[in-house]
Design a protein around this motif. Structure first.
Motif, mmCIF file in Angstrom:
data_model
loop_
_atom_site.group_PDB
_atom_site.id
_atom_site.type_symbol
_atom_site.label_atom_id
_atom_site.label_comp_id
_atom_site.label_asym_id
_atom_site.label_seq_id
_atom_site.Cartn_x
_atom_site.Cartn_y
_atom_site.Cartn_z
ATOM 1 N N LEU A 282 5.709 -4.711 -13.192
ATOM 2 C CA LEU A 282 6.725 -5.821 -13.644
ATOM 3 C C LEU A 282 7.928 -5.204 -13.728
ATOM 4 O O LEU A 282 8.929 -5.583 -13.236
ATOM 5 N N LEU A 283 8.036 -3.825 -14.117
ATOM 6 C CA LEU A 283 9.376 -3.017 -14.344
ATOM 7 C C LEU A 283 9.775 -2.803 -12.812
ATOM 8 O O LEU A 283 11.078 -2.926 -12.522
ATOM 9 N N ILE A 284 8.893 -2.483 -11.975
ATOM 10 C CA ILE A 284 9.731 -2.137 -10.506
ATOM 11 C C ILE A 284 10.103 -3.505 -9.949
ATOM 12 O O ILE A 284 11.309 -3.547 -9.343
ATOM 13 N N LEU A 285 9.388 -4.732 -10.239
ATOM 14 C CA LEU A 285 10.038 -5.882 -9.468
ATOM 15 C C LEU A 285 11.322 -6.507 -10.214
ATOM 16 O O LEU A 285 12.373 -6.831 -9.693
ATOM 17 N N PHE A 286 11.459 -5.888 -11.559
ATOM 18 C CA PHE A 286 12.430 -6.557 -12.257
ATOM 19 C C PHE A 286 13.658 -5.538 -11.887
ATOM 20 O O PHE A 286 14.676 -6.251 -11.739
ATOM 21 N N PHE A 287 13.389 -4.425 -11.712
ATOM 22 C CA PHE A 287 14.666 -3.411 -11.354
ATOM 23 C C PHE A 287 15.010 -3.667 -9.733
ATOM 24 O O PHE A 287 16.067 -3.663 -9.442
ATOM 25 N N LEU A 288 14.023 -3.856 -8.996
ATOM 26 C CA LEU A 288 14.118 -3.765 -7.426
ATOM 27 C C LEU A 288 14.506 -5.213 -6.992
ATOM 28 O O LEU A 288 15.328 -5.330 -5.910
ATOM 29 N N ARG A 289 14.224 -6.271 -7.610
ATOM 30 C CA ARG A 289 14.661 -7.655 -7.243
ATOM 31 C C ARG A 289 14.116 -8.029 -5.909
ATOM 32 O O ARG A 289 15.189 -8.590 -5.135
ATOM 33 N N SER A 290 13.133 -7.316 -5.485
ATOM 34 C CA SER A 290 12.852 -7.532 -3.971
ATOM 35 C C SER A 290 11.407 -7.437 -3.675
ATOM 36 O O SER A 290 10.676 -6.688 -4.441
ATOM 37 N N TRP A 291 10.831 -8.217 -2.726
ATOM 38 C CA TRP A 291 9.191 -8.061 -2.715
ATOM 39 C C TRP A 291 8.788 -6.844 -2.116
ATOM 40 O O TRP A 291 7.834 -6.363 -2.253
ATOM 41 N N LYS A 292 9.954 -6.137 -1.339
ATOM 42 C CA LYS A 292 9.449 -4.650 -0.879
ATOM 43 C C LYS A 292 9.419 -3.580 -2.251
ATOM 44 O O LYS A 292 8.691 -2.615 -1.975
ATOM 45 N N GLY A 293 9.687 -4.079 -3.497
ATOM 46 C CA GLY A 293 9.132 -3.402 -4.722
ATOM 47 C C GLY A 293 7.781 -3.251 -4.529
ATOM 48 O O GLY A 293 6.981 -2.354 -5.130
ATOM 49 N N VAL A 294 7.075 -4.275 -3.969
ATOM 50 C CA VAL A 294 5.444 -4.172 -3.965
ATOM 51 C C VAL A 294 4.942 -2.974 -3.206
ATOM 52 O O VAL A 294 4.304 -2.398 -3.415
ATOM 53 N N LEU A 295 5.878 -2.555 -2.273
ATOM 54 C CA LEU A 295 5.528 -1.501 -1.255
ATOM 55 C C LEU A 295 5.515 -0.237 -2.327
ATOM 56 O O LEU A 295 4.802 0.885 -2.178
ATOM 57 N N VAL A 296 6.663 -0.102 -3.024
ATOM 58 C CA VAL A 296 7.025 0.937 -4.025
ATOM 59 C C VAL A 296 5.734 0.968 -4.726
ATOM 60 O O VAL A 296 4.984 2.087 -4.975
ATOM 61 N N PHE A 297 5.327 0.048 -5.498
ATOM 62 C CA PHE A 297 3.977 0.232 -6.397
ATOM 63 C C PHE A 297 2.664 0.351 -5.582
ATOM 64 O O PHE A 297 1.883 0.930 -6.305
ATOM 65 N N LEU A 298 2.631 0.043 -4.211
ATOM 66 C CA LEU A 298 1.439 0.371 -3.694
ATOM 67 C C LEU A 298 1.292 1.937 -3.308
ATOM 68 O O LEU A 298 0.095 2.262 -3.243
ATOM 69 N N VAL A 299 2.034 2.503 -3.382
ATOM 70 C CA VAL A 299 2.046 4.172 -3.360
ATOM 71 C C VAL A 299 1.263 4.609 -4.364
ATOM 72 O O VAL A 299 0.179 5.303 -4.428
ATOM 73 N N PRO A 300 1.744 4.313 -5.817
ATOM 74 C CA PRO A 300 0.755 4.847 -6.953
ATOM 75 C C PRO A 300 -0.426 4.305 -7.029
ATOM 76 O O PRO A 300 -1.620 4.929 -7.394
ATOM 77 N N SER A 301 -0.521 2.967 -6.474
ATOM 78 C CA SER A 301 -1.914 2.228 -6.470
ATOM 79 C C SER A 301 -2.950 3.026 -5.545
ATOM 80 O O SER A 301 -4.174 3.460 -5.744
ATOM 81 N N SER A 302 -2.346 3.346 -4.180
ATOM 82 C CA SER A 302 -3.194 4.096 -3.174
ATOM 83 C C SER A 302 -3.446 5.268 -3.633
ATOM 84 O O SER A 302 -4.462 6.019 -3.454
ATOM 85 N N VAL A 303 -2.592 6.209 -4.554
ATOM 86 C CA VAL A 303 -2.681 7.365 -4.859
ATOM 87 C C VAL A 303 -3.869 7.689 -5.809
ATOM 88 O O VAL A 303 -4.584 8.380 -5.745
ATOM 89 N N LEU A 304 -4.040 6.569 -6.831
ATOM 90 C CA LEU A 304 -5.244 6.634 -7.765
ATOM 91 C C LEU A 304 -6.344 6.417 -6.956
ATOM 92 O O LEU A 304 -7.198 7.335 -7.342
ATOM 93 N N CYS A 305 -6.413 5.893 -5.863
ATOM 94 C CA CYS A 305 -7.669 5.577 -5.225
ATOM 95 C C CYS A 305 -7.780 7.058 -4.412
ATOM 96 O O CYS A 305 -9.177 7.528 -4.550
#
Length: 794
Positions: A282-305
């Motif tokens: 939610l923080l990333i979406l709020f600050f980035l205001r773009s669906w591409k913020g999802v791509l930013v979130f996918l990095v730490p999600s993939s990192v965890l895996c």
């Protein structure tokens, strides 16, 4: 020039992959798929073993020995009746429960000691008396050989003979008219491991008659969380089936603590990872205001895996604590894609040039964080070392994804790259002097309060103890005495004989320092062969020195007055002429002390250890600190001493880790900036975070434990990241390191680490709280103090 050439690799790599993006995406997908394949059979380790030291330190040795204490691996079941519950009903329930506790979860369960028959006891007593006849016994017996004392003893003999039990007691009374058995019985008190224990029909019974105790042995290891959970389920089923209404059963064992901690961490994992993921997203979406913020979130999600899969390639299983640390990794690893995202928001500049520029702070920030985590590889705790590996892999993967994969996704996929508001100013316009004065005042106050910080080495303080288990422990201690909290002294020898010899010397030493009733030892009734021989000589010399004639005269005269025949006590004098056999370990087991022998004498391949139990008090620890070296073959192990050792180790480890981490970071910053002023500026958030964390902990009375070291390392790693980003922003004019990007990175780190504060488990909660305190100093220092100092020194 060399540095620029290194970072030019990323621009060249961008150009090379821009023509092969399908291959890049496929390779990325395959890597993530392989990680998912590795994780399909993930084995999560909920054991407490990773939280325990495994080196050769004094603390590690003490902990290993603590596991050998008599009740360390036993299962204790206390059955408590009401005022209406009779002893018979209570003990019969204990018998049914003991009989039902069978393999595979239990190897043995007893509800009382194994007592010998009257004949067996008499034979043992007559043999033991000479072999344990010490100097004090001689002095006491000498005082007994008077007309008055003999008359009193014979009157007691007469009363017992004319009582209901007289027929059964006659052989023993004839052999022991002077009540010498009381000397042996007095020594038996030293073998009473449970202070509040009484006996009823050969069952353990409490003084109030409302509690009985079952002691069970189990093959399940105390550190085995899965086995402990199954054991707990088996006990619940047995209690439900066997124990009637009106009798309350409570279970106390190390396995119960293991199960409670494992279950708590499982629940915490769901709360921590879910809350951290949702809020960071939610923080990333709020600050980035773009669906591409999802791509930013996918990095730490993939990192965890990928970090989890990478850890599994090194370790057989992943600790549940490490998995909970995934929330921290989410908060740390998204700093780098956030900076890359902000850098690529510019439409006017060439993406490969931006990638080369952003690689400068991102790579150095990531590498210094990796090196900071590498410091934990020096830890004596396997769990902390695994955390280090997990975090290092995660940060490395985040760097690769952020600088190689993410730029292509952001450039090629449709949609605009945006963020909240207009482009943020390069510095925040706050009064420079006011910022610096306020910062210095806070630092001075925190340094003053940091002196109040205490280091707590108690492992129990970082274990979760449910209220039910806490009440059961309190009831057990109140009813039976604190026998599970006693200090243990190990008398070690190459074989049983040498171990018993050391134990004899230890008992003699303790008898001078402590009240005899507070010492649980085998020495009074199972001394070494050499001591037995000395005692037997003392016994023979005593009777040969005219005392046998004196005893015969007194027994004859006083016995005649009470009506005893002249040869009534002939068995006594026959006993005096017998040559007793040595007391052996097997003899003690046969007489009914098998359980005690198994607990108090530990036979290993290389040595034998005989245990002594004493109260765990500061005075005792001080005593052994002073005289311990003079007691050869003796080692004191206690919870109190162990806490002190862990506390000392904490101070040493904390100091060593901090110094080592700061040295490595200073070197890395020197290579990056090649300017002492910039290096010092980048260290400001680190220093501020540490001082604020320690000062606030001291002020609030929060103790420093084993896991707060992890918190300190995290504060250093995050502080140096934000320090590098801000110094690059204000000194080199990188648009992609604007304050908004740094603020968002700091907030996501705060959320990821702060999620640990939601945990119920004390170890995870302590990391979360202390890191949040540290970040409360790091983030404002990076955003406000660094720019203020730069303007002051520029």
């Amino acid at each position: 020039m060399i540095m620029d050439a290194c970072f030019s690799i990323f621009s060249s790599l961008y150009s090379f992959l821009s023509r092969r993006r399908v291959l890049l995406y496929c390779a990325t997908f395959v890597v993530i798929l392989l990680a998912a394949f590795v994780l399909r059979n993930i084995k999560m380790n909920e054991d407490i073993a990773p939280l325990l030291p495994d080196d050769r330190s004094e603390a590690a040795k003490d902990f290993a020995l603590l596991q050998k204490a008599p009740f360390a691996n036993k299962v204790l079941i206390n059955l408590r009746g009401t005022a209406e519950t009779g002893k018979k009903e209570l003990t019969e329930t204990a018998d049914r429960m003991s009989a039902a506790m069978t393999p595979p979860y239990f190897t043995r369960a007893v509800s009382g000691p194994s007592l010998p028959s009257a004949e067996g006891f008499q034979a043992w007593f007559t043999n033991t008396l000479p072999q344990t006849f010490n100097h004090d016994d001689r002095m006491k017996l000498q005082k007994t050989l008077t007309a008055r004392q003999v008359r009193s003893h014979l009157q007691n003999v007469y009363a017992q003979l004319t009582g209901p039990e007289g027929w059964f007691m006659k052989p023993l009374l004839q052999t022991d008219p002077l009540d010498l058995k009381s000397t042996v019985l007095e020594k038996l008190r030293h073998m009473n491991v449970i202070p509040g224990m009484g006996l009823y029909n050969n069952h353990f019974i409490s003084p109030d008659g409302r509690n009985t105790l079952i002691i069970a042995e189990t093959p399940v290891k105390m550190t085995d969380s899965k086995g402990s959970n199954e054991l707990a389920g088996e006990l619940k089923a047995l209690i439900k089936r066997v124990v009637p209404p009106g009798i309350e059963a409570s279970v106390i064992s190390g396995h119960a603590y293991t199960t409670a901690n494992a279950e708590t961490i499982k629940k915490d994992l769901v709360v921590i990872l879910t809350s951290a993921s949702v809020v960071i997203f939610l923080l990333i979406l709020f600050f980035l205001r773009s669906w591409k913020g999802v791509l930013v979130f996918l990095v730490p999600s993939s990192v965890l895996c990928l970090a989890t899969a990478g850890t599994l390639l090194i370790y057989d299983s992943v600790s549940a604590v490490t998995m909970a640390f995934g929330a921290v990794l989410l908060g740390i690893s998204d700093d780098y894609p956030i900076l890359v995202y902000f850098s690529l928001c510019s439409k006017e500049r060439d993406p490969k040039t931006i990638v080369r520029e952003v690689a400068h702070p991102v790579m150095f920030g990531g590498l210094t964080t990796i090196v900071t985590f590498a410091v934990m590889l020096l830890s004596t705790l396997p769990g902390q070392r695994q955390l280090a590996v997990f975090s290092m892999i995660g940060v490395a993967v985040s760097l690769v994804f952020s600088l190689i994969v993410l730029p292509h996704l952001l450039q090629t996929l449709p949609g605009e790259k945006r963020y909240i508001g207009a482009r943020s100013p390069r510095t925040l316009s706050l009064p420079r002097r006011g910022v610096l004065v306020f910062w210095l005042l806070i630092m001075a106050l925190c340094l003053w309060q940091a002196d109040k910080l205490h280091f707590n080495g108690d492992l129990q303080s970082i274990n979760f103890v449910p209220e039910e288990l806490k009440k059961a422990e309190q009831h057990l201690s109140k009813t039976w005495g604190d026998f599970r909290g006693s200090a243990v002294i190990f008398a070690e020898g190459s074989d049983l004989e040498s171990s018993l010899a050391v134990n004899d010397s230890l008992f003699a030493y303790l008898s001078e320092k402590l009240h005899p009733g507070r010492i649980v030892s085998l020495a009074p009734l199972l001394p070494s062969t050499a001591t037995q021989q000395a005692n037997a000589r003392r016994w023979r010399d005593f009777w040969a020195d005219g005392n046998e004639r004196l005893a015969g005269k007194l027994l004859s005269e006083e016995g005649a007055r009470l009506g005893f025949s002249p040869d009534a006590f002939a068995p006594f004098f026959e006993m005096l002429k017998r040559c007793p056999d040595p007391i052996t370990f097997d003899d003690m087991k046969k007489i009914g002390f098998g359980d005690l022998m198994g607990s108090m004498v530990l036979k290993n391949d290389n040595n034998v250890q005989t245990l002594t139990l004493v109260p765990d008090t500061p005075a005792l620890i001080d005593l052994f600190e002073k005289d311990g070296k003079s007691l050869k073959g003796v080692r004191l192990v206690s919870q109190g001493r162990f806490k002190g050792l862990i506390g000392e180790a904490l101070v040493g480890n904390f100091t060593r880790y901090i110094i080592f981490a700061l040295l490595v970071i200073v070197v890395a910053l020197g290579v990056l900036f090649r300017d002492p002023k910039k290096v010092l500026l980048a260290l400001v958030p680190v220093a501020t975070g540490l001082v604020f964390m320690l000062g606030t902990m001291g002020s609030l009375g929060i103790e420093f434990n084993l896991f707060n070291i992890v918190a300190a390392i995290l504060v250093i790693g995050l502080g140096v990241d934000l320090g590098i980003f801000m110094v690059c922003n204000i000194t080199e004019g990188y648009d992609h390191t604007a304050n908004l990007a740094i603020l968002l990175g700091g907030l996501t780190s705060f959320v990821g680490l702060g999620a640990l504060a939601l945990a119920q488990h004390p170890a995870l909660k302590s990391i979360g709280i202390t890191v949040m305190l540290g970040l409360c100093g790091v983030i404002p220092a990076a955003l406000f103090v660094v720019p203020a100092l730069y303007r002051k020194t520029s």
